[in-house]
Scaffold this motif. Structure first.
Motif, short mmCIF file in Angstrom:
data_model
loop_
_atom_site.label_atom_id
_atom_site.label_comp_id
_atom_site.label_asym_id
_atom_site.label_seq_id
_atom_site.Cartn_x
_atom_site.Cartn_y
_atom_site.Cartn_z
N SER A 1 0.81 -1.22 0.00
CA SER A 1 0.00 0.00 0.00
C SER A 1 0.84 1.28 0.00
O SER A 1 0.46 2.27 -0.64
CB SER A 1 -0.94 0.01 1.21
OG SER A 1 -0.21 0.03 2.42
N ASP B 1 -5.66 6.11 1.82
CA ASP B 1 -4.97 4.97 2.42
C ASP B 1 -5.69 3.67 2.07
O ASP B 1 -6.90 3.64 1.87
CB ASP B 1 -4.91 5.12 3.94
CG ASP B 1 -3.81 6.07 4.37
OD1 ASP B 1 -2.84 6.24 3.61
OD2 ASP B 1 -3.90 6.62 5.48
N TYR B 2 -4.91 2.61 2.03
CA TYR B 2 -5.42 1.29 1.70
C TYR B 2 -5.66 0.49 2.98
O TYR B 2 -4.90 0.60 3.93
CB TYR B 2 -4.41 0.52 0.83
CG TYR B 2 -4.30 1.06 -0.58
CD1 TYR B 2 -4.75 0.30 -1.65
CD2 TYR B 2 -3.77 2.31 -0.84
CE1 TYR B 2 -4.65 0.77 -2.95
CE2 TYR B 2 -3.67 2.79 -2.13
CZ TYR B 2 -4.12 2.02 -3.17
OH TYR B 2 -4.03 2.49 -4.45
N ASP B 3 -6.69 -0.36 2.96
CA ASP B 3 -6.90 -1.31 4.04
C ASP B 3 -6.01 -2.51 3.78
O ASP B 3 -5.54 -2.73 2.66
CB ASP B 3 -8.37 -1.75 4.11
CG ASP B 3 -9.28 -0.64 4.60
OD1 ASP B 3 -8.83 0.18 5.42
OD2 ASP B 3 -10.45 -0.60 4.16
N ASN B 4 -5.81 -3.33 4.81
CA ASN B 4 -5.00 -4.53 4.65
C ASN B 4 -5.64 -5.45 3.61
O ASN B 4 -6.85 -5.70 3.65
CB ASN B 4 -4.88 -5.25 6.00
CG ASN B 4 -3.88 -6.36 5.97
OD1 ASN B 4 -2.85 -6.25 5.31
ND2 ASN B 4 -4.17 -7.45 6.64
N CYS B 5 -4.85 -5.92 2.67
CA CYS B 5 -5.27 -6.84 1.61
C CYS B 5 -6.34 -6.26 0.69
O CYS B 5 -7.04 -7.00 0.00
CB CYS B 5 -5.78 -8.16 2.20
SG CYS B 5 -4.53 -9.01 3.17
N GLU B 6 -6.46 -4.96 0.63
CA GLU B 6 -7.46 -4.33 -0.22
C GLU B 6 -7.06 -4.42 -1.68
O GLU B 6 -5.89 -4.28 -2.04
CB GLU B 6 -7.63 -2.86 0.17
CG GLU B 6 -8.66 -2.15 -0.68
CD GLU B 6 -8.84 -0.70 -0.31
OE1 GLU B 6 -9.54 -0.01 -1.06
OE2 GLU B 6 -8.29 -0.25 0.71
#
Length: 173
Positions: free
Chosen positions: A101, A156-161
């Motif tokens: 990310s 921002d990216y979430d986990n595993c997005e």
């Protein structure tokens, strides 16, 4: 799935995690290739982590602060290198890019007029002159008047997005 559709897995050094702390350094390619024999590592030109080594040589092995995130133009340059390679070397029309990310946040935000890279730390290792910094070129150019897509890609990216987009490469003349 990979066997049925002849899907290729290709590793490329330029889209790796940002290089900041010891956990961001990579193992030797021969070691990784043994663990992941289904991946083509031929685009990775160095056995050892040259990017990590370059920071250790410059800042010393005991440096415990961010490295590449303190000079994000280098991440943007890696992004440009990768997408140039992708546009020139790959013929597929649909490609999945799996990366970190922090890398994505940088390449989708670098050089944009409305704030650059979100949540970027101070660029204390960026020693370029003011004119060079002022001329920073985005890795991507967003098209159209609707800014909601750009806002979505830059947040921002979430986990595993997973996020999807279409990238259009200029035609070679």
């Amino acid at each position: 799935i990979r066997e049925k559709k002849k899907i290729q897995f290709v590793a490329h050094e330029a889209i790796r995690e940002t290089v900041n702390y010891a956990c961001d350094s990579r193992r030797p390619i021969t070691e990784i290739a043994t663990e992941f024999p289904m991946v083509d590592f031929s685009s990775v030109t160095h056995e050892h982590d040259e990017l990590w080594v370059s920071y250790e040589e410059r800042l010393g092995p005991s440096h415990d602060k961010a490295r590449e995130s303190a000079e994000l133009y280098r991440v943007a340059d890696r992004g440009r290198t990768f997408f140039q390679w992708l546009g020139e070397s790959r013929k597929e029309e649909e490609i999945v890019i799996c990366t970190h990310s922090a890398f994505m946040r940088c390449i989708f935000g670098w050089g944009q007029n409305n704030g650059g890279v979100l949540n970027a730390m101070d660029q204390v290792l960026d020693t370029r002159d003011k004119e060079t910094k002022a001329a920073d070129v985005p890795v991507f150019r967003y098209c159209g008047d609707d800014t909601s897509f750009e806002t979505h890609m830059r947040q921002d990216y979430d986990n595993c997005e997973m996020r999807s987009c279409v990238i259009v490469f200029p035609k070679n003349k």
